[in-house]
Design a protein around this motif. Structure first.
Motif, mmCIF file in Angstrom:
data_model
loop_
_atom_site.group_PDB
_atom_site.id
_atom_site.type_symbol
_atom_site.label_atom_id
_atom_site.label_comp_id
_atom_site.label_asym_id
_atom_site.label_seq_id
_atom_site.Cartn_x
_atom_site.Cartn_y
_atom_site.Cartn_z
ATOM 1 N N LEU A 1 19.824 -3.090 42.265
ATOM 2 C CA LEU A 1 20.861 -3.942 41.686
ATOM 3 C C LEU A 1 20.690 -4.059 40.179
ATOM 4 C CD1 LEU A 1 23.262 -5.818 41.903
ATOM 5 C CD2 LEU A 1 21.682 -7.690 42.484
ATOM 6 N N ARG A 2 19.455 -4.262 39.735
ATOM 7 C CA ARG A 2 19.214 -4.363 38.296
ATOM 8 C C ARG A 2 19.523 -3.035 37.607
ATOM 9 N NH1 ARG A 2 15.705 -8.301 36.027
ATOM 10 N NH2 ARG A 2 14.353 -6.737 35.043
ATOM 11 N N ARG A 3 19.189 -1.918 38.235
ATOM 12 C CA ARG A 3 19.499 -0.607 37.657
ATOM 13 C C ARG A 3 21.010 -0.439 37.485
ATOM 14 N NH1 ARG A 3 16.541 3.372 35.563
ATOM 15 N NH2 ARG A 3 17.073 5.041 37.013
ATOM 16 N N ARG A 4 21.783 -0.836 38.482
ATOM 17 C CA ARG A 4 23.244 -0.737 38.378
ATOM 18 C C ARG A 4 23.790 -1.680 37.314
ATOM 19 N NH1 ARG A 4 22.792 -0.272 44.129
ATOM 20 N NH2 ARG A 4 23.183 -2.516 44.371
ATOM 21 N N THR A 5 23.246 -2.902 37.284
ATOM 22 C CA THR A 5 23.705 -3.882 36.301
ATOM 23 C C THR A 5 23.428 -3.413 34.879
ATOM 24 O OG1 THR A 5 23.365 -5.713 37.847
ATOM 25 C CG2 THR A 5 23.468 -6.266 35.503
ATOM 26 N N HIS B 1 20.940 2.995 36.028
ATOM 27 C CA HIS B 1 21.556 4.146 36.703
ATOM 28 C C HIS B 1 22.775 3.658 37.476
ATOM 29 C CE1 HIS B 1 21.998 7.590 39.438
ATOM 30 N NE2 HIS B 1 21.301 8.279 38.548
ATOM 31 N N PRO B 2 23.872 4.434 37.518
ATOM 32 C CA PRO B 2 25.103 3.960 38.158
ATOM 33 C C PRO B 2 24.979 3.647 39.639
ATOM 34 C CG PRO B 2 25.278 6.294 37.564
ATOM 35 C CD PRO B 2 24.066 5.749 36.875
ATOM 36 N N ASP B 3 24.108 4.348 40.373
ATOM 37 C CA ASP B 3 23.948 4.030 41.800
ATOM 38 C C ASP B 3 22.609 3.376 42.124
ATOM 39 O OD1 ASP B 3 22.123 6.106 41.755
ATOM 40 O OD2 ASP B 3 23.359 7.501 42.906
ATOM 41 N N GLU C 1 12.961 -0.003 34.835
ATOM 42 C CA GLU C 1 14.318 -0.169 35.347
ATOM 43 C C GLU C 1 15.375 0.253 34.329
ATOM 44 O OE1 GLU C 1 13.923 -4.235 36.541
ATOM 45 O OE2 GLU C 1 13.479 -3.689 38.621
ATOM 46 N N LEU C 2 15.032 0.238 33.054
ATOM 47 C CA LEU C 2 15.955 0.663 32.008
ATOM 48 C C LEU C 2 15.945 2.179 31.801
ATOM 49 C CD1 LEU C 2 15.188 -2.098 29.348
ATOM 50 C CD2 LEU C 2 17.389 -1.779 30.515
ATOM 51 N N ALA C 3 14.860 2.857 32.164
ATOM 52 C CA ALA C 3 14.643 4.259 31.785
ATOM 53 C C ALA C 3 15.369 5.244 32.694
ATOM 54 C CB ALA C 3 13.143 4.564 31.799
#
Length: 253
Positions: free
Chosen positions: A93-97, A106-108, A68-70
């Motif tokens: 949601l976690r990717r945006r957060t 990632h922004p979206d 999710e961080l990559a």
């Protein structure tokens, strides 16, 4: 949180603390390469020929978090075939957060693509890599790969990238990713790809799970290379789970 020699009980971390421990550096202008691997106590990289055979709940938690961080997940073709890789199914949601916090994501909320390294484009277009994914896979290959193979992968929805004449070098791989703005690089194996990256001294950090099991047998090791290189690393943290799982993170000196 009680700590001893940088050791932290996983149960003492909340949903904000754990991502911060694995945060990527902010404002990267070049790829930051993170390897994530699992091993048994006696050094086996697989159980019954699969790394998933060594998985534990704690390992799964960190495995999912690192994805999710990559920006991109890199894997060798042999491992992609053996482990039946599909696309990354991350939490939007976690990717945006994570993106808003500047630590990854990632922004979206789009999942990171799977980038498969294969000099000969030896992949089948009807596998989960192409059929079970929300984003097209990246196939990192060479000019020498048969044109009919690469076309089949393109027709299956992949983005095919030539990153060398007859071999994909570590620098060629990272340049191809950087050109696409993919700087937070997560490498999940296999042993030969990881060994090449380590030997080329392009791995910035090494995350390793030690599963509380002895395997024996003839299982292969985590990395394989032509030469020994003896790279020294600094321990960043140790996480301990109640079942005996040990999760470590190491960074360059």
């Amino acid at each position: 949180m009680q700590r001893s020699h940088n050791a932290i009980q996983l149960t003492e971390l909340n949903q904000d603390h754990l991502p911060q421990l694995y945060a990527f550096p902010e404002e990267l202008d070049a790829p930051w390469v993170r390897a994530n691997v699992v091993s048994s106590i006696d050094g086996a990289a697989t159980s019954e020929n699969l790394s998933g055979g060594l998985g534990t709940p704690a390992d799964k938690t960190v495995f999912d978090l690192l994805r999710e961080l990559a920006d991109v997940i890199v894997v060798g073709a042999g491992t992609a075939r053996a482990e039946d890789y599909g696309g990354a199914h991350t939490d939007p949601l976690r990717r945006r957060t994570f993106h808003e916090r500047g630590i990854g994501g990632h922004p979206d909320g789009t999942p990171p693509p799977i980038a498969v390294v294969t000099a000969s484009a030896s992949l089948e277009p009807d596998t989960r890599l192409f059929t079970d994914t929300r984003v097209p896979p990246l196939i990192i290959t060479t000019a020498a790969a048969p044109a009919e193979r690469t076309q089949r992968l393109i027709d299956a929805g992949a983005e095919v990238v030539e990153a060398g004449d007859s071999t994909v070098t570590p620098r060629g791989l990272l340049d191809a990713l950087a050109t696409r703005g993919l700087r937070r690089v997560l490498v999940e194996g296999g042993p030969r790809l990881l060994g090449e990256l380590l030997e080329a001294d392009v791995v910035d950090e090494f995350c390793m799970t030690t599963a509380p099991v002895l395997v024996g047998g003839t299982a292969q090791r985590i990395s394989l290379s032509r030469h020994e290189f003896g790279t020294r690393m600094i321990r960043a943290h140790i996480l301990l789970d109640d079942d005996g799982t040990i999760l470590t993170r190491w960074t360059r000196r």
